[in-house]
Enzyme design. Structure first.
Site, PDB file in Angstrom:
ATOM      1  N   ASN A  80       0.838  -1.210   0.000  1.00  0.00           N
ATOM      2  CA  ASN A  80       0.000   0.000   0.000  1.00  0.00           C
ATOM      3  C   ASN A  80       0.866   1.251   0.000  1.00  0.00           C
ATOM      4  O   ASN A  80       0.547   2.231  -0.684  1.00  0.00           O
ATOM      5  CB  ASN A  80      -0.945  -0.001   1.198  1.00  0.00           C
ATOM      6  CG  ASN A  80      -2.191  -0.827   0.948  1.00  0.00           C
ATOM      7  OD1 ASN A  80      -3.046  -0.442   0.166  1.00  0.00           O
ATOM      8  ND2 ASN A  80      -2.263  -1.994   1.582  1.00  0.00           N
ATOM      9  N   ARG A  91       3.498   1.264  25.881  1.00  0.00           N
ATOM     10  CA  ARG A  91       2.968   1.747  24.596  1.00  0.00           C
ATOM     11  C   ARG A  91       3.072   3.268  24.514  1.00  0.00           C
ATOM     12  O   ARG A  91       3.329   3.834  23.452  1.00  0.00           O
ATOM     13  CB  ARG A  91       1.492   1.337  24.454  1.00  0.00           C
ATOM     14  CG  ARG A  91       1.302  -0.113  24.095  1.00  0.00           C
ATOM     15  CD  ARG A  91      -0.183  -0.381  23.774  1.00  0.00           C
ATOM     16  NE  ARG A  91      -0.441  -1.800  23.693  1.00  0.00           N
ATOM     17  CZ  ARG A  91      -0.262  -2.532  22.591  1.00  0.00           C
ATOM     18  NH1 ARG A  91       0.150  -1.967  21.487  1.00  0.00           N
ATOM     19  NH2 ARG A  91      -0.511  -3.824  22.594  1.00  0.00           N
ATOM     20  N   MET A 138       1.168  -2.718  12.397  1.00  0.00           N
ATOM     21  CA  MET A 138       0.556  -3.762  13.214  1.00  0.00           C
ATOM     22  C   MET A 138       0.634  -3.497  14.719  1.00  0.00           C
ATOM     23  O   MET A 138       0.579  -4.435  15.515  1.00  0.00           O
ATOM     24  CB  MET A 138       1.199  -5.122  12.896  1.00  0.00           C
ATOM     25  CG  MET A 138       1.096  -5.523  11.438  1.00  0.00           C
ATOM     26  SD  MET A 138      -0.587  -5.448  10.783  1.00  0.00           S
ATOM     27  CE  MET A 138      -1.172  -7.021  11.365  1.00  0.00           C
ATOM     28  N   LEU A 141      -1.149  -1.382  17.994  1.00  0.00           N
ATOM     29  CA  LEU A 141      -2.279  -0.564  18.426  1.00  0.00           C
ATOM     30  C   LEU A 141      -1.756   0.775  18.900  1.00  0.00           C
ATOM     31  O   LEU A 141      -0.801   0.836  19.680  1.00  0.00           O
ATOM     32  CB  LEU A 141      -2.994  -1.251  19.583  1.00  0.00           C
ATOM     33  CG  LEU A 141      -4.107  -2.214  19.247  1.00  0.00           C
ATOM     34  CD1 LEU A 141      -4.747  -2.713  20.537  1.00  0.00           C
ATOM     35  CD2 LEU A 141      -5.150  -1.542  18.360  1.00  0.00           C
ATOM     36  N   LEU A 142      -2.380   1.847  18.453  1.00  0.00           N
ATOM     37  CA  LEU A 142      -1.933   3.176  18.861  1.00  0.00           C
ATOM     38  C   LEU A 142      -2.656   3.604  20.134  1.00  0.00           C
ATOM     39  O   LEU A 142      -3.830   3.284  20.328  1.00  0.00           O
ATOM     40  CB  LEU A 142      -2.212   4.168  17.740  1.00  0.00           C
ATOM     41  CG  LEU A 142      -1.433   3.872  16.447  1.00  0.00           C
ATOM     42  CD1 LEU A 142      -2.027   4.637  15.281  1.00  0.00           C
ATOM     43  CD2 LEU A 142       0.043   4.211  16.631  1.00  0.00           C
ATOM     44  N   ASN A 177      -6.557   4.886   7.767  1.00  0.00           N
ATOM     45  CA  ASN A 177      -6.141   3.482   7.778  1.00  0.00           C
ATOM     46  C   ASN A 177      -6.799   2.766   6.601  1.00  0.00           C
ATOM     47  O   ASN A 177      -7.852   3.172   6.116  1.00  0.00           O
ATOM     48  CB  ASN A 177      -6.600   2.823   9.092  1.00  0.00           C
ATOM     49  CG  ASN A 177      -6.131   1.387   9.219  1.00  0.00           C
ATOM     50  OD1 ASN A 177      -4.981   1.057   8.873  1.00  0.00           O
ATOM     51  ND2 ASN A 177      -6.993   0.512   9.685  1.00  0.00           N
ATOM     52  N   HIS A 231      -8.189  -1.077   5.687  1.00  0.00           N
ATOM     53  CA  HIS A 231      -8.516  -2.354   6.330  1.00  0.00           C
ATOM     54  C   HIS A 231      -9.033  -3.334   5.275  1.00  0.00           C
ATOM     55  O   HIS A 231      -9.885  -2.961   4.459  1.00  0.00           O
ATOM     56  CB  HIS A 231      -9.569  -2.148   7.424  1.00  0.00           C
ATOM     57  CG  HIS A 231      -9.897  -3.418   8.135  1.00  0.00           C
ATOM     58  ND1 HIS A 231      -9.042  -3.969   9.068  1.00  0.00           N
ATOM     59  CD2 HIS A 231     -10.947  -4.268   8.011  1.00  0.00           C
ATOM     60  CE1 HIS A 231      -9.563  -5.112   9.498  1.00  0.00           C
ATOM     61  NE2 HIS A 231     -10.721  -5.321   8.876  1.00  0.00           N
ATOM     62  N   GLU A 248      -7.305  -2.353  -2.496  1.00  0.00           N
ATOM     63  CA  GLU A 248      -6.695  -1.467  -1.491  1.00  0.00           C
ATOM     64  C   GLU A 248      -5.786  -0.458  -2.195  1.00  0.00           C
ATOM     65  O   GLU A 248      -5.751   0.723  -1.854  1.00  0.00           O
ATOM     66  CB  GLU A 248      -5.883  -2.282  -0.483  1.00  0.00           C
ATOM     67  CG  GLU A 248      -6.715  -3.219   0.375  1.00  0.00           C
ATOM     68  CD  GLU A 248      -5.852  -3.962   1.400  1.00  0.00           C
ATOM     69  OE1 GLU A 248      -4.871  -3.386   1.891  1.00  0.00           O
ATOM     70  OE2 GLU A 248      -6.178  -5.124   1.701  1.00  0.00           O
TER      71      GLU A 248
HETATM   72  C1  GRF Z   1      -3.149  -4.822   3.995  1.00  0.00           C
HETATM   73  O1  GRF Z   1      -3.986  -5.898   3.714  1.00  0.00           O
HETATM   74  C2  GRF Z   1      -3.862  -3.800   4.840  1.00  0.00           C
HETATM   75  O2  GRF Z   1      -5.207  -3.715   4.546  1.00  0.00           O
HETATM   76  C3  GRF Z   1      -3.659  -4.340   6.227  1.00  0.00           C
HETATM   77  O3  GRF Z   1      -2.357  -4.852   6.218  1.00  0.00           O
HETATM   78  C4  GRF Z   1      -1.980  -5.223   4.908  1.00  0.00           C
HETATM   79  C5  GRF Z   1      -0.731  -4.480   4.577  1.00  0.00           C
HETATM   80  O4  GRF Z   1      -0.207  -4.849   3.345  1.00  0.00           O
HETATM   81  N1  GRF Z   1      -3.919  -3.305   7.198  1.00  0.00           N
HETATM   82  P1  GRF Z   1       1.025  -4.023   2.755  1.00  0.00           P
HETATM   83  O5  GRF Z   1       2.094  -3.983   3.837  1.00  0.00           O
HETATM   84  O6  GRF Z   1       0.531  -2.669   2.392  1.00  0.00           O
HETATM   85  O7  GRF Z   1       1.475  -4.823   1.559  1.00  0.00           O
END
Ligand code: GRF
Length: 224
Positions: free
Chosen positions: A15, A66, A91, A93-94, A108, A110, A175
């Site tokens: 992404n 955290r 990955m 949690l904030l 974000n 998802h 995405e």
């Molecule tokens: C994606 O599926 C996103 O929706 C999720 O984590 C994955 C990240 O993929 N939150 P990348 O690191 O962008 O390839």
């Protein structure tokens, strides 16, 4: 002024790559001031380096809490002049402290049609549940995980016998389209948030043809 972004990643960074490509092609009026990861081995860091984008690694295990981890991230993000936080497979949690620091400018992506299947395995959970339509959601971030106001969603049919991995790949392709689109709208100042509802100010940007075999709403503009 170009929108100053910090992109937070923990893994592959595909992404991130889609956002870099859209910025470099001039499709988004933004500048990626920083790519930050909690993992030194995140491929997203390598991707950023290849494009000459400043990077930082803040290893969460090195912090007692955290809050300490988030304080260090805030310090580095501010030092790079970034004002908008783009979570792209981050990955951790904030804390509410971090979110309050930047809200409402945190977004974000998802890999599920929220509010269905929040959490870290959206695609896998959707496939396991047996839904017939899955998808992805770009949304603003609030203090509850995978909860904030929805900016754009893409829905795709689930194929017979498809497992979470195969479904996840097809979702990922969307995405890569909806997330840069959402950031473009944010950079243009066209998103108004009223409670849970995100209103997109109209513009004369031409729309892309609705993709075959998917439904994207609001519709994608040309180039996304
Ligand atoms: C994606 O599926 C996103 O929706 C999720 O984590 C994955 C990240 O993929 N939150 P990348 O690191 O962008 O390839």
């Amino acid at each position: 002024m170009s929108l100053p972004l910090a992109v937070l990643v923990s893994g592959g960074g595909s992404n991130l790559q889609a956002i870099i490509d859209a910025v470099e092609a001039g499709r988004i009026d933004a500048e990626i001031r920083l790519v930050l990861s909690n993992r030194a081995d995140a491929n997203g860091i390598e991707r950023a380096r290849k494009h000459g984008i400043p990077t930082a690694v803040v290893e969460h295990a090195a912090f007692a809490s955290r809050e300490d981890f988030d304080r260090e991230m805030i310090r580095i993000i501010r030092a790079h002049g970034a004002e908008v936080i783009v979570l792209a497979g981050f990955m951790r949690l904030l804390t509410p402290m971090f979110i309050r620091e930047f809200a409402p400018n945190i977004v974000n992506i998802h890999p599920a049609l929220l509010p269905s299947f929040p959490g870290v395995h959206g695609q896998r959970d959707a496939a396991a549940y047996g839904v017939k339509i899955a998808g992805c959601t770009a949304h603003f971030v609030d203090e509850i995980m995978d909860n904030g106001p929805v900016i754009i969603q893409a829905a795709v049919p689930v194929m017979a016998g498809e497992d979470g991995a195969a479904l996840g790949e097809r979702i990922l392709a969307y995405e890569h389209r909806i997330y840069p689109q959402a950031i473009k709208w944010l950079a243009e100042g066209r998103l108004r948030v009223n409670d849970r509802h995100v209103h997109l100010e109209p513009s004369d940007a031409p729309l892309a043809a609705q993709p075959q075999g998917a439904l994207v709403s609001p519709p994608l503009e040309e180039g996304f």
